[in-house]
Write an enzyme that holds these catalytic residues in place. Sequence first.
Site, PDB file in Angstrom:
ATOM      1  N   CYS A   8       0.845  -1.198   0.000  1.00 25.06           N
ATOM      2  CA  CYS A   8       0.000   0.000   0.000  1.00 25.06           C
ATOM      3  C   CYS A   8       0.878   1.244   0.000  1.00 25.06           C
ATOM      4  CB  CYS A   8      -0.948   0.003   1.201  1.00 25.06           C
ATOM      5  SG  CYS A   8      -0.101   0.128   2.800  1.00 25.06           S
ATOM      6  N   ASP A  46       0.051  10.249 -29.831  1.00 22.58           N
ATOM      7  CA  ASP A  46       1.183  10.157 -30.742  1.00 22.58           C
ATOM      8  C   ASP A  46       0.637  10.061 -32.171  1.00 22.58           C
ATOM      9  OD1 ASP A  46       3.885   9.612 -31.680  1.00 22.58           O
ATOM     10  OD2 ASP A  46       3.212   7.539 -31.908  1.00 22.58           O
ATOM     11  N   ASP A  58       2.913   4.374 -29.210  1.00 22.30           N
ATOM     12  CA  ASP A  58       3.325   3.017 -29.594  1.00 22.30           C
ATOM     13  C   ASP A  58       4.824   2.829 -29.739  1.00 22.30           C
ATOM     14  OD1 ASP A  58       3.539   4.557 -32.076  1.00 22.30           O
ATOM     15  OD2 ASP A  58       3.777   2.598 -33.035  1.00 22.30           O
TER      16      ASP A  58
END
Length: 728
Positions: A41, A444, A624
Amino acid sequence: MTTLSTNTPVVCPGCVAGPATPVETAPAASRLVLSLPTIHCQACIATVEKTLSAVPGVKSARVNLTLKRALIDAAPHITAEELAARVEAVGFEAHELDPAALQETSTNAAGRDLLMRLAVAGFASMNVMLLSVAVWSGATDATRDLFHWISAAITFPAIAFSAQPFFVNAWSALRAGRLNMDVPISLAIALALITSLWETWLSGAHAYFDAALTLTFFLLAGRWLDARARSAARSAAEELTALEVPRALRLTEGKPVDTPVAQLRVGDLVLVKPGGRMPVDGVIAEGRSEIDRSMLTGETLPVVRGPGDSLSAGEINLTGPITLRATAVGRDTSLHQMAELVAIAESGRSRYTSLADRAAKLYAPGVHILAGLAFLGWLAWSGDMRVALNIAAAVLIITCPCALGLAVPAVTTAASGRLFAKGLLIKNATALERLGEVDTVVLDKTGTLTLGVPQVTNWGALSPQDQALAMALAQGSAHPLSRAIVAMADADRVSSRLTALQEAPGFGTQAEQSGSIVRLGRPDWIGIDAGGAGLCAALQTADGRKVLITFQDAMRPGVDTLIERLAHMGTNLCLLSGDRPEAVESMAETLGIPEWRAGMLPRDKVAFIEGLRDQGRKVLMVGDGLNDTGALAAAHVSISPAQALDAARAASDIVLLGRDLSPVADAMATARLATRRIKENFQIATFYNIIAVPLAVAGFATPLIAALAMSSSSIVVSLNALRIKPGP
């Protein structure tokens, strides 16, 4: 508003980073990596980072929750053993890792371990429930005692195995003088077992072995769902490191010698053959070739490089042998620096505090105080230790965070399943929460909005003879534009044969036809001024004619729908690219994207994302390429197509499985709905506690009734999660 291109000066335009120039520096800090298998956590992250940063000589310490690792920059005299001992002193298990040999197996092993414990708890609870039915149906005296003892024989070993993660984490926290969610969970289970054993020993009417097992089962279910969501996460920094070449051909007295890259030094001459990847940053000393920089810049078209031009590690030599003089090696290469940039960005994103962590922050101390007060109050009022323990156990069980623990994983699992059917794979446990907060989408260009595959636009305007000649010449090259011509000719079943076909690296191909030279390649090589024509090639025929062939990058399906839906949702849009300003501006105007940036290097993209983040924006990055990995990791949340590089997919939180971009809008709509469902689940859990806790404190709920109430709230939360609906 249209934005001008970035004019950042670089050594090598379009490169991932200017190849580093060697300078004399002070001894570098050592990079140490510790495995932290027991953190789970935001509080764990803060404790470990604070502990490590307090060690003299430690310059920085970052914890990656997804990978459960700490990345430490420290003075050379600091050892991993010393740091591990400091971390263990505050209650966390720590082990040194070899960064060169890291393997992504621990997360999957932890998931399998939780699933096995969950199965044992579920099987045991079903058997004990069957025995409890007999007791509830009226079994008395010796029969009831027998069933209670059989239940105890089943429950104790099952709990010892299944609840081990809660007990171990709670003990580590208590030893370090702090509280976490596992402390009240462990207390509730222990009290239920002790009370039940006491009741069984005294031939009491009620035992709560089924309550302890049911409690353990639901808590493990929440942990397993969370672990399952995390198991798909991988480190993009490791994927980037995989692109580094392990061996190279160093020229020694003019002869190539196979040499480990680790042994290369600045100034060495390295031979890179066609098809090879640059092992170091350097300057071309000899040779000319076309260089594939798509992994670094995102642009698919090769560029011509010759003597004096700078190249970066990771770029691919396509057509001719070149000799490279090394200017940066090892950790100084631009590729390695990008990997470190991505690792830092990933660690920063792992600091995100989920809704569950924020809700749990106040939970542990509140439950302890409430159960303690209930115990003391009833002990003082009744004087009966047995009654006081029963009520304290009921309070701990009825407030146990099953509903709280299931609130997020149940919704995440339901939403992930819905989105998977739409072609989206959710990799990160908090990705949906973060996606639901997005107000800005950064896209992009090449490979994301487009497919990165050039297509001939004026093929029909060429004569059949010119088509056949272009196809025949294109077969002699692996250039993307040549492949586009061959693909178009194959579709039209065009064919032709030439003699003496050869490729001129960096220029094009040429051959003989009817005794004359014919060529296909760069317009300036053919002798055509292609100013303003955009992406193009030129053809020189046997009779001396010169024909221009134009191309455009194929648009990815669903782009128009995505832009329209994002605009309708009130999302800010921006287009980033390393391409030329003219090409980026043209696409932005065509798609209706108001803001754009061109000529962006990887560090520029990261800086742009961080700038938006500093303004308070919640950014979704869709990219990508290798040049996008830093921006993907730095963004609030990120998406990559399945066709993207491994490093880009690893850096992203969500993978788009198909070629159509429109499901990205579905993901945003579903994420916003999922966030509402999560908040509703917290409201359900809160309402349940408001009603149930006073009843438990007042003594109206036995541990068995508390377990049933807790189970009911967990079921309601799970059913509410199923109300997630996919986008249209």
